[in-house]
Design an enzyme around this catalytic site. Structure first.
Site, PDB file in Angstrom:
ATOM      1  N   ASP A  98      50.193  62.787  49.775  1.00 51.24           N
ATOM      2  CA  ASP A  98      48.998  62.219  50.368  1.00 51.24           C
ATOM      3  C   ASP A  98      48.273  61.444  49.257  1.00 51.24           C
ATOM      4  O   ASP A  98      48.500  61.682  48.078  1.00 51.24           O
ATOM      5  CB  ASP A  98      48.141  63.369  50.907  1.00 51.24           C
ATOM      6  CG  ASP A  98      46.730  62.933  51.203  1.00 51.24           C
ATOM      7  OD1 ASP A  98      46.569  61.982  51.978  1.00 51.24           O
ATOM      8  OD2 ASP A  98      45.798  63.543  50.668  1.00 51.24           O
ATOM      9  N   ASP A 292      46.001  67.598  50.725  1.00 52.85           N
ATOM     10  CA  ASP A 292      44.783  68.368  50.487  1.00 52.85           C
ATOM     11  C   ASP A 292      43.891  68.493  51.724  1.00 52.85           C
ATOM     12  O   ASP A 292      43.062  69.373  51.804  1.00 52.85           O
ATOM     13  CB  ASP A 292      43.964  67.704  49.389  1.00 52.85           C
ATOM     14  CG  ASP A 292      43.367  66.395  49.866  1.00 52.85           C
ATOM     15  OD1 ASP A 292      44.142  65.525  50.280  1.00 52.85           O
ATOM     16  OD2 ASP A 292      42.134  66.254  49.873  1.00 52.85           O
ATOM     17  N   ASP A 296      46.065  66.413  56.660  1.00 54.85           N
ATOM     18  CA  ASP A 296      47.419  66.669  56.165  1.00 54.85           C
ATOM     19  C   ASP A 296      48.019  67.944  56.731  1.00 54.85           C
ATOM     20  O   ASP A 296      49.228  68.165  56.626  1.00 54.85           O
ATOM     21  CB  ASP A 296      47.413  66.806  54.632  1.00 54.85           C
ATOM     22  CG  ASP A 296      46.939  65.542  53.952  1.00 54.85           C
ATOM     23  OD1 ASP A 296      47.364  64.461  54.396  1.00 54.85           O
ATOM     24  OD2 ASP A 296      46.145  65.643  53.006  1.00 54.85           O
TER      25      ASP A 296
END
Ligand code: ADP
Ligand code: MG
Length: 417
Positions: A98, A292, A296
């Site tokens: 990410d 995080d 996600d």
């Protein structure tokens, strides 16, 4: 929540090495004992066969090593949820990352406030900060922080609603205020200034009042300093595919990804990240996803190993993940993979040792060369061997990463002729 649950249900069940073993080991020993009795008529030898066969070592070979490794890793701030995760980590060949909060520090700073209507900067910031008051997103924090810094008056907001990967909306003074990505514009054309800001790698937030854009906020996030070294270490570990999956816009994502030399897929909603992972899995890859945010969480659950940033990450991500980097440093990821591979080496050694012991033991017993009393004494040998071998995992791995070693070698070694 629904996406996380679906992803968890869809994840293929991996079978443990030891379980595969157990299914044929006991019948095999029984067959050898029976054959010994039938062929040689030696009851004592047949008894010795069943006594020397050490099935408990097969049962121990994996869990003892896993337990030692998981315990030692936890002390170093690497949380691993069980042995299946270690097996998948050791196998992984694809790492998807990410962007916001993972590759970057996740502490963005608001750099520009661009009014698009009659409202001035302070007013735009006041509405945005009020709408963002209850959001856990790093960008929300940046907005609140900037508002506080500029002493913008605080306003009450009601009916707060957050859409992961999209933005937030709330009711302020009877008006609907939304703050979020370009998607909140519902297809309306962003102003030219937006492109310039994105080219600088900034993330844009659009502020809407009753559906009309009244301002743009630009935030700049810095890449984690260890990102480059961590990616190099992953390459050195033979990880083939490393890609960025982000909900941010292409221009912003490209600015960072180009810098780090990895491809980026931008503009992804949470379920798009899940689909990206499924595509890799369909090609036979074992996927690690590092993230995080709330956005996600479904992707973390879908991945073969979902890893959450432990401290800076959201609790939802931590819950959905199979492992966590509690210190939030990217270079802990290669360390985690090395730890897993080392653990699997120990497991494989444990199993090989047990196999060799059993082959030798069973042969001697079947030939009548091993009286039952010695067979019984010998039986605890593999267990002790496995314990001793697995205890090596309690010590932390040598810290010199291969890529770091190569750098110093280059400096000190004479130039190749
Ligand atoms: P990433 O995948 O990089 O972590 P996200 O999926 O969390 O990014 O967010 C994607 C985009 O959605 C952000 O760049 C931002 O424009 C918008 N967004 C998400 N949450 C918020 C929020 N709380 N406030 C404003 N914008 C948001
Ligand atoms: Mg994020």
């Amino acid at each position: 929540m629904r996406l996380v649950e679906e992803a968890e249900a869809n994840r293929g069940r991996t079978q443990r090495l030891a379980d595969r073993f157990a299914t044929w080991y006991l019948p095999l020993v029984a067959a050898i004992a029976l054959a010994t009795y039938l062929l040689r008529g030696d009851l004592l030898a047949a008894v010795a066969v069943t006594v020397v066969a050490c099935s408990c070592a097969f049962a121990l070979a994996t869990p003892v090593a896993m337990l030692a490794s998981i315990g030692a890793a936890a002390k170093r701030g690497l949380l691993i949820r069980g042995g299946l995760v270690i097996e998948a980590l050791a196998r992984a060949d694809t790492v998807l990352l990410d962007k916001t909060g993972t590759l970057t520090l996740g502490e963005p700073e608001l750099t520009d406030v661009l009014p698009l209507s009659t409202l001035d900067e302070t007013e735009v910031l006041r509405l945005a900060a009020a709408a963002e008051r209850d959001s856990e997103h790093p960008l929300a924090q940046a907005v609140r922080h900037a508002a506080a810094e500029r002493s913008v008056p605080q306003t009450r907001a009601d009916a707060f609603e957050a859409t992961p990967g999209f933005g937030v909306s709330a009711t302020i003074d009877g008006h609907t205020v939304s703050v979020g990505s370009i998607r909140t514009l519902n297809g309306a054309q962003p102003p030219d200034a937006a492109e310039t800001l994105q080219g600088q790698g900034k993330t844009l937030l659009y502020v809407l009042l009753d559906g009309a854009a009244v301002g743009i906020l630009a935030a700049r996030d810095t890449a984690r300093t260890e990102a480059r070294a961590a990616l190099a270490a992953l390459h050195a570990l033979g990880i083939q595919n490393i890609e960025v999956l982000t909900g941010d816009q292409p221009a912003t994502a490209q600015a960072l990804a180009r810098d780090l030399g990895i491809p980026a897929h931008a503009g992804l909603l949470p379920h798009d990240k899940v689909d990206a992972i499924k595509r890799h899995q369909a090609c036979g890859h074992t996927v690690i996803m590092l993230g995080d945010g709330v956005n996600d969480a479904p992707a973390l659950a879908q991945a073969d190993v979902g890893i959450a940033m432990g401290a800076a990450g959201s609790p939802v991500a931590l819950q959905a993940a199979h492992a966590a980097l509690m210190t939030d440093q990217l270079d802990r990821l290669p360390e985690l993979i090395r730890t897993a591979r080392r653990t699997m080496r120990v497991v494989r050694f444990n199993i090989s040792f047990t196999i060799v012991y059993n082959i030798v033991g069973l042969t001697l017993a079947a030939l009548g060369l091993l009286p039952p009393i010695y067979a019984a004494a010998l039986q605890s040998l593999p267990d002790l061997g496995i314990m001793a071998n697995s205890a090596r995992l309690l010590r932390p791995p040598r810290t010199t990463a291969p890529y770091a070693r190569r750098d110093t070698e280059l400096q000190s070694a004479p130039a190749p002729s």
